[in-house]
Design an enzyme around this catalytic site. Structure first.
Site, PDB file in Angstrom:
ATOM      1  N   LYS A 108       0.821  -1.235   0.000  1.00  0.00           N
ATOM      2  CA  LYS A 108       0.000   0.000   0.000  1.00  0.00           C
ATOM      3  C   LYS A 108       0.835   1.256   0.000  1.00  0.00           C
ATOM      4  CE  LYS A 108       0.432  -2.212   3.889  1.00  0.00           C
ATOM      5  NZ  LYS A 108      -0.216  -2.833   4.998  1.00  0.00           N
ATOM      6  N   LYS A 208      -3.869   3.341   2.813  1.00  0.00           N
ATOM      7  CA  LYS A 208      -5.041   2.548   2.400  1.00  0.00           C
ATOM      8  C   LYS A 208      -6.210   3.457   2.035  1.00  0.00           C
ATOM      9  CE  LYS A 208      -3.645  -1.357   5.279  1.00  0.00           C
ATOM     10  NZ  LYS A 208      -3.689  -1.881   6.650  1.00  0.00           N
TER      11      LYS A 208
END
Ligand code: NAP
Ligand code: HSE
Length: 430
Positions: A108, A208
């Site tokens: 991420k 995220k």
């Protein structure tokens, strides 16, 4: 006659998640082949230390410390990047795409910072990048958002998207475990990042949220574009007082499309014990997504850990293998993403919880009320909680207040001689 296709995989990194993926390929190979007609073969694995013991025993010649042995092996179809970090992952993923390999990643950090550029490179190379495991561990989130909910105008996303911090806050709340002990346990269980400050300071959740918001709102933004606060300032006392007030503390990621723009942020917040997010414990994640057509949808499950995360990685590998077979390349994100206006704190409002230490003497409550009132901040509750050595702990909760105004009132409070520098300040949900 079997129509099974053998797909060869090169893996970059085999730690917690890579070990989980290797274990699934080994243990569930037949199940996967039966369900999909695709047989996965783990051919090469790049690591730093080939002598280190691994979750799965592979022939020693499978391991290499030379990236080229994976990226430029012509027999390898799919490169699975599970090293983490920006470099060398970014360079190796780019090289793998240019070498005509599909890429699966759970990274991420890299996607939040360079996802758009990598997806465009993938498209130019006629390949795809798959990243279901990058958000929410084993919970299907990226695919539902990209595909199943595509007809919706997303109005709001709110949830818990970091397993490590949720594990720590849960253990602190339920067992009164010490912060450091809970962090050590989260690391031992494989939930934390190689640099756990990414979890603790909220950066992991911000990466995220950047990925989710990019898909949900079709926009290009970075993890530094919005306010991020982690949990390192949350003390056992805050958790205790929150519970007395009927709340628990969770690290929340929030994206809300308001008429004037998009409100985005990651911060710890007091969540009412009656709210479903209050019952999301340990490494579990949960996210509510509101769409104009579907209304509210909730996604819940294990957000970190070897097998849950590897479940998403292996699903991506199968997806990649299917695309290789069918020759489908995804449309990349647009060169001209939607212009999105991010709202500044002056446009946002919330209720706030504040814990302060004050000298226990007459007039302190009055001075506090004036400092807040002077900025138009109205107090819902104010309680003196504890006294030790002439010091009182004061906990207060404001009514809904503009964030800029609230910050100005805190500056006034800081100037009061009776108030000490230690404090806990968190938003209150709802
Ligand atoms: P990890 O346990 O630290 O494993 C990293 C692996 O990469 C190790 O095998 C390491 O080799 C290898 N590696 C790192 N740098 C390298 C380099 N420069 N050259 C060669 N090999 C290198 O990490 P992880 O927890 O599995 O996480 C991997 C990725 O998944 C990260 O992007 C993370 O953010 C993401 N993720 C993790 C979770 C989770 O629950 N852990 C969940 C979702 C996503 P050695 O083993 O030889 O040291
Ligand atoms: N460190 C991350 C977490 C791993 O705790 O949520 C899953 O992305």
């Amino acid at each position: 006659m079997s129509s099974e296709v053998i797909v060869k995989i090169g893996m970059l990194g085999m730690g917690t998640v890579g070990g989980g993926a290797a274990a699934i390929i080994e243990r569930s190979g037949e199940l996967l082949a039966g369900k999909t007609g695709i047989k996965l073969a783990l051919e090469r694995v790049l690591v730093r230390d080939p002598a280190r013991s691994r979750a799965v025993e592979l022939p020693s010649q499978t391991y290499t410390t030379a990236p080229d042995a994976v990226i430029n092996d012509p027999s390898i179809d799919i490169v699975v990047e599970l090293m983490g970090g920006i470099e060398p992952a970014r360079t190796l993923i780019s090289a793998a795409l240019q070498a005509n390999k599909a890429v699966v990643t759970a990274n991420k950090d890299l996607l939040a910072r360079h996802g758009r550029e990598l997806q465009q490179l993938a498209h130019r190379c006629g390949q795809n990048i798959y990243y279901e495991a990058s958000v929410g561990g084993g919970i299907p989130l990226i695919r539902p958002l990209k595909h199943c909910l595509v007809a919706n105008r997303i109005e709001r996303m709110i949830g818990i998207i970091n397993g490590t911090t949720n594990y720590i806050l849960t253990r602190m709340a339920l067992e009164r475990m010490d912060f450091q002990e809970a962090l050590d346990k989260a690391r031992e269980l494989g939930f934390a990042e190689a640099d756990p400050s990414s979890d603790l300071e909220g950066r992991d959740a911000a990466y995220k949220l950047t990925i989710l918001a990019g898909i949900a709102f079709n926009c290009s933004l970075g993890p530094d574009d919005f306010s991020v606060q982690g949990i390192s300032g949350v003390t056992g006392a805050d958790i205790h007082y929150a519970s007395e007030l009927g709340y628990t503390i969770k690290l929340l990621a929030v994206a809300e499309q308001k008429p004037a723009g998009l409100a985005l942020g990651v911060h710890p917040a007091l969540v009412p014990l009656t709210h479903p997010l209050a019952t999301v414990h340990d490494e579990f994640n949960a996210i509510f997504i509101n769409g104009d057509l579907i209304g509210e949808a909730m996604f819940y499950g294990r957000g970190a850990g070897a097998l849950p995360t590897a479940s998403a990685v292996v699903a991506d590998i199968i997806d990649a293998a299917r695309s290789l077979r069918n020759g489908a390349s995804e449309r990349p994100p647009s060169d001209t993403p939607s212009k999105i206006k991010l709202l500044p704190p002056s446009a946002l409002s919330s209720r706030f919880y504040v814990r302060l230490l004050a000298r226990d003497r007459p007039g302190v409550f009055g001075a506090l009320a004036s400092a807040f009132g002077g900025e138009g901040v109205s107090l819902d509750m104010i309680i003196q909680k504890r006294r030790t050595n002439g010091t009182a702990e004061i906990v207060l909760v404001t009514h809904d207040v503009n964030e800029e105004r609230f910050n100005r009132s805190l500056e006034r409070v800081a100037r009061l001689p009776a108030i000490g520098p230690e404090r806990g300040v968190f938003r209150v949900l709802g």
